[in-house]
Scaffold this motif. Structure first.
Motif, mmCIF file in Angstrom:
data_model
loop_
_atom_site.group_PDB
_atom_site.id
_atom_site.type_symbol
_atom_site.label_atom_id
_atom_site.label_comp_id
_atom_site.label_asym_id
_atom_site.label_seq_id
_atom_site.Cartn_x
_atom_site.Cartn_y
_atom_site.Cartn_z
ATOM 1 N N SER A 13 41.184 46.152 40.252
ATOM 2 C CA SER A 13 39.825 46.217 39.680
ATOM 3 C C SER A 13 39.439 44.916 38.970
ATOM 4 C CB SER A 13 39.717 47.389 38.703
ATOM 5 O OG SER A 13 40.105 48.575 39.343
ATOM 6 N N LEU A 14 39.667 43.781 39.655
ATOM 7 C CA LEU A 14 39.367 42.477 39.044
ATOM 8 C C LEU A 14 37.925 42.037 39.319
ATOM 9 C CD1 LEU A 14 42.666 40.472 39.760
ATOM 10 C CD2 LEU A 14 42.033 41.800 37.769
ATOM 11 N N TYR A 15 37.056 42.977 39.602
ATOM 12 C CA TYR A 15 35.649 42.647 39.844
ATOM 13 C C TYR A 15 34.817 43.275 38.732
ATOM 14 C CZ TYR A 15 36.018 47.390 41.538
ATOM 15 O OH TYR A 15 36.291 48.731 41.617
ATOM 16 N N ASN A 16 33.593 42.855 38.651
ATOM 17 C CA ASN A 16 32.693 43.438 37.664
ATOM 18 C C ASN A 16 32.137 44.749 38.245
ATOM 19 O OD1 ASN A 16 30.690 44.081 35.930
ATOM 20 N ND2 ASN A 16 29.466 42.226 36.267
ATOM 21 N N SER A 112 36.526 32.743 38.126
ATOM 22 C CA SER A 112 37.841 32.376 37.558
ATOM 23 C C SER A 112 38.983 32.998 38.358
ATOM 24 C CB SER A 112 37.927 32.804 36.101
ATOM 25 O OG SER A 112 37.818 34.211 36.020
ATOM 26 N N VAL A 113 38.765 34.206 38.898
ATOM 27 C CA VAL A 113 39.837 34.876 39.656
ATOM 28 C C VAL A 113 40.165 34.051 40.902
ATOM 29 C CG1 VAL A 113 40.416 36.938 41.007
ATOM 30 C CG2 VAL A 113 39.266 37.184 38.814
ATOM 31 N N ILE A 114 39.102 33.608 41.585
ATOM 32 C CA ILE A 114 39.318 32.838 42.816
ATOM 33 C C ILE A 114 39.902 31.463 42.490
ATOM 34 C CG2 ILE A 114 38.142 31.833 44.834
ATOM 35 C CD1 ILE A 114 36.272 34.293 44.677
ATOM 36 N N GLU A 115 39.446 30.881 41.408
ATOM 37 C CA GLU A 115 39.981 29.560 41.012
ATOM 38 C C GLU A 115 41.459 29.642 40.658
ATOM 39 O OE1 GLU A 115 35.695 28.251 39.159
ATOM 40 O OE2 GLU A 115 37.406 28.475 37.795
ATOM 41 N N GLN A 116 41.799 30.670 39.884
ATOM 42 C CA GLN A 116 43.211 30.818 39.466
ATOM 43 C C GLN A 116 44.090 31.066 40.691
ATOM 44 O OE1 GLN A 116 44.362 30.203 36.649
ATOM 45 N NE2 GLN A 116 43.100 30.947 34.983
ATOM 46 N N TYR A 117 43.574 31.863 41.617
ATOM 47 C CA TYR A 117 44.359 32.151 42.829
ATOM 48 C C TYR A 117 44.552 30.866 43.633
ATOM 49 C CZ TYR A 117 45.639 33.886 47.418
ATOM 50 O OH TYR A 117 46.289 34.086 48.605
ATOM 51 N N ILE A 414 53.432 38.463 36.837
ATOM 52 C CA ILE A 414 53.014 37.215 36.177
ATOM 53 C C ILE A 414 51.725 36.710 36.847
ATOM 54 C CG2 ILE A 414 53.749 34.860 35.556
ATOM 55 C CD1 ILE A 414 55.583 37.134 34.472
ATOM 56 N N GLY A 415 51.719 36.770 38.186
ATOM 57 C CA GLY A 415 50.530 36.357 38.942
ATOM 58 C C GLY A 415 49.331 37.218 38.554
ATOM 59 N N LEU A 416 49.561 38.531 38.441
ATOM 60 C CA LEU A 416 48.469 39.443 38.071
ATOM 61 C C LEU A 416 47.913 39.071 36.696
ATOM 62 C CD1 LEU A 416 46.776 42.024 38.412
ATOM 63 C CD2 LEU A 416 48.695 43.333 37.516
ATOM 64 N N SER A 417 48.835 38.791 35.780
ATOM 65 C CA SER A 417 48.422 38.444 34.432
ATOM 66 C C SER A 417 47.596 37.152 34.431
ATOM 67 C CB SER A 417 49.689 38.272 33.587
ATOM 68 O OG SER A 417 49.400 38.404 32.261
ATOM 69 N N ILE A 418 48.011 36.188 35.256
ATOM 70 C CA ILE A 418 47.268 34.917 35.324
ATOM 71 C C ILE A 418 45.863 35.156 35.907
ATOM 72 C CG2 ILE A 418 47.182 32.688 36.542
ATOM 73 C CD1 ILE A 418 50.258 32.596 36.200
ATOM 74 N N LEU A 419 45.806 35.947 36.991
ATOM 75 C CA LEU A 419 44.492 36.182 37.614
ATOM 76 C C LEU A 419 43.579 37.008 36.710
ATOM 77 C CD1 LEU A 419 45.107 36.698 41.419
ATOM 78 C CD2 LEU A 419 44.794 34.647 40.129
ATOM 79 N N LYS A 420 44.203 37.883 35.927
ATOM 80 C CA LYS A 420 43.383 38.671 35.003
ATOM 81 C C LYS A 420 42.915 37.822 33.833
ATOM 82 C CE LYS A 420 44.653 43.483 35.597
ATOM 83 N NZ LYS A 420 45.447 44.589 35.102
ATOM 84 N N GLY A 421 43.621 36.680 33.640
ATOM 85 C CA GLY A 421 43.281 35.783 32.522
ATOM 86 C C GLY A 421 43.521 36.423 31.188
ATOM 87 N N ARG A 422 44.562 37.269 31.106
ATOM 88 C CA ARG A 422 44.858 37.939 29.839
ATOM 89 C C ARG A 422 45.413 36.950 28.825
ATOM 90 N NH1 ARG A 422 48.221 43.123 31.582
ATOM 91 N NH2 ARG A 422 46.538 44.583 31.870
ATOM 92 N N PRO A 423 44.757 36.797 27.676
ATOM 93 C CA PRO A 423 45.317 35.869 26.681
ATOM 94 C C PRO A 423 46.582 36.439 26.054
ATOM 95 C CG PRO A 423 43.418 37.009 25.787
ATOM 96 C CD PRO A 423 43.559 37.488 27.192
ATOM 97 N N LYS A 424 47.481 35.570 25.668
ATOM 98 C CA LYS A 424 48.711 35.991 25.017
ATOM 99 C C LYS A 424 48.374 36.514 23.625
ATOM 100 C CE LYS A 424 53.289 34.202 24.149
ATOM 101 N NZ LYS A 424 54.172 33.090 24.295
ATOM 102 N N GLU A 425 49.029 37.597 23.245
ATOM 103 C CA GLU A 425 48.745 38.130 21.906
ATOM 104 C C GLU A 425 49.590 37.408 20.880
ATOM 105 O OE1 GLU A 425 49.363 42.270 22.332
ATOM 106 O OE2 GLU A 425 47.396 42.573 23.220
#
Ligand code: SF4
Length: 425
Positions: A13-16, A112-117, A414-425
């Motif tokens: 569900s990485l879309y709006n 950003s999702v496509i760029e990160q990929y 790790i890839g999923l986390s990068i594509l989701k752009g989840r910031p580190k807590e």
């Protein structure tokens, strides 16, 4: 856009999701995107969506273009009859829309999702996510490493289970085979295993109190006693082996299988075989001992062995060393055996017994062993992921060999986390 990326975006569900509409303008809500189907048929199964006021349950098919539906012949394929939604990146041909609802996703996917990929797959780095690892939360890394370790053991233990079945559930035999392969330390693992499989453990059992006979049986079956020797010791082994070979009708493996090239003399298969013989002699009841002991402190003494005296002055038969050295199994080799044989066999035994507490202890044993060292692990360390134990280093090796080097970033947490752009807590 590639179809596997579109699938990934849909799955996670990485879309709006706001203002999704069908090609005919009806609002669409995705209640459940479906289960990814890795077999033939629609891409996602048992999805649940709402189109307008109607709730639909069924399968979802994804394509880059809507015209792919007809191109792939889905309009004539019964397997696609239960498709409730056709998700496309691009609506390329309005005349070819199927009768089911179609949504176009391109405008809903963040750039950003496509760029990160693209950054992950277009890199020439050995480790595509290098430089972004420190943005990943520790909990994500830790749980992914646990998954990698489970995957590594699952792969390894599949063949072990077959070997156990082949030896009619004889755990002592499985341990004997696996230890032999381990003493080959990769380069000579196959001839070591072949030697062990050519020499029934029951024969060794009859002679385990006599180290010279154990050596004669193992060196003889390894095909290492077929030369004419000058020294007394190998000649004595040869004579003993000739007697035992005839008695038990043994067939040795070909001696040419052994590799000595580009090895440190301490790792020569002759030295390793002498150490293996010493272990068989010392700990014949090793299996019952290792399933009762779970700490590194308890297990190390069971495996600590030194090859017989002849080997203090030799790396090979008939070749005297200039500087004598005891051929003790070193600390790194002991750890290697615990990582590759003892902990996995403890785990497999615990699983077969349905003892989750013992499974946990096998994992804890791995955590007590220091991390291994090699080029792959040095690379992880350079990028900030330092393995804390052998459990971690085994998991990182699995991750690199099975995911990073194959660019399977879309299947990696790790890839999923990068594509989701989840910031580190
Ligand atoms: S597979 Fe995972 S860990 Fe490996 S490079 Fe890709 S994102 Fe990084």
């Amino acid at each position: 856009m590639q179809e596997k990326l579109l699938q990934f975006i849909w799955q996670h569900s990485l879309y709006n999701p706001g203002a999704l509409t069908t090609a005919t303008g009806e609002p669409v809500t995705i209640t459940y995107p479906g289960r990814l189907n890795t077999n033939a048929g629609p891409d996602f199964l048992e999805a649940k969506i709402r189109v307008g006021n109607t709730v639909l349950v069924g399968h979802i098919e994804l394509h880059i273009n809507n015209s792919d539906w007809n191109k792939h012949g889905h309009q004539h394929d019964a397997a696609y009859q239960n498709v409730i939604l056709h998700v496309v990146y691009n609506k390329d041909n309005a005349d070819e829309l199927p009768s089911i609802p179609v949504i176009e996703l391109s405008s809903h996917i963040p750039a950003s999702v496509i760029e990160q990929y693209a950054a992950l797959v277009n890199t020439t780095f050995q480790l595509p996510c290098a430089g972004r690892l420190d943005s990943i939360r520790d909990i994500t890394k830790e749980s992914w490493l646990n998954r990698m370790l489970a995957e590594r053991w699952e792969e390894k233990l599949t063949s072990w289970k077959e070997q156990l079945d082949k030896s009619a559930g004889d755990w002592r035999n499985l341990l004997y085979w696996r230890l032999a392969a381990n003493f080959g330390f990769k380069i000579n693992a196959d001839p070591f295993m072949a030697t062990a499989q050519s020499l029934p453990v029951n024969i060794l059992a009859k002679h385990h109190g006599n180290l010279m006979q154990i050596e004669a049986l193992l060196f003889g079956q390894a095909g290492m006693l077929e030369k004419d020797f000058e020294e007394e010791y190998p000649n004595a082994l040869k004579k003993e082996y000739a007697y035992l070979q005839q008695k038990y009708k043994l067939e040795p493996i070909p001696g040419h299988l052994w590799k000595f090239l580009r090895m440190r003399p301490a790792n020569f298969p002759t030295v390793r075989m002498a150490q293996f013989a010493a272990l068989v002699h010392k700990s014949f009841h090793l299996f019952s001992q290792i399933i009762e002991q779970h700490t590194l402190k308890e297990i190390l003494p069971l495996l600590e062995v030194t090859a017989s005296e002849y080997w203090t002055t030799h790396f090979r038969f008939d070749e005297v060393q200039e500087v004598p050295s005891e051929k003790k199994l070193g600390r790194d080799s002991l750890h290697n055996i615990i990582i590759n044989t003892i902990a996995p066999i403890q785990f497999l035994y615990a699983t077969r017994q349905g003892e989750s507490r013992l499974e946990e202890k096998a994992l804890q044993l791995l955590e007590a062993v220091p991390a291994e060292k090699n080029n792959i692990l040095a690379m992880w360390q350079e990028h900030g992921w330092k393995p804390a134990s052998a459990g971690h280093s085994q998991a990182l090796l699995q991750l690199f060999n099975n995911y990073c080097s194959k660019k399977r970033c879309l299947e990696c947490a790790i890839g999923l986390s990068i594509l989701k752009g989840r910031p580190k807590e």
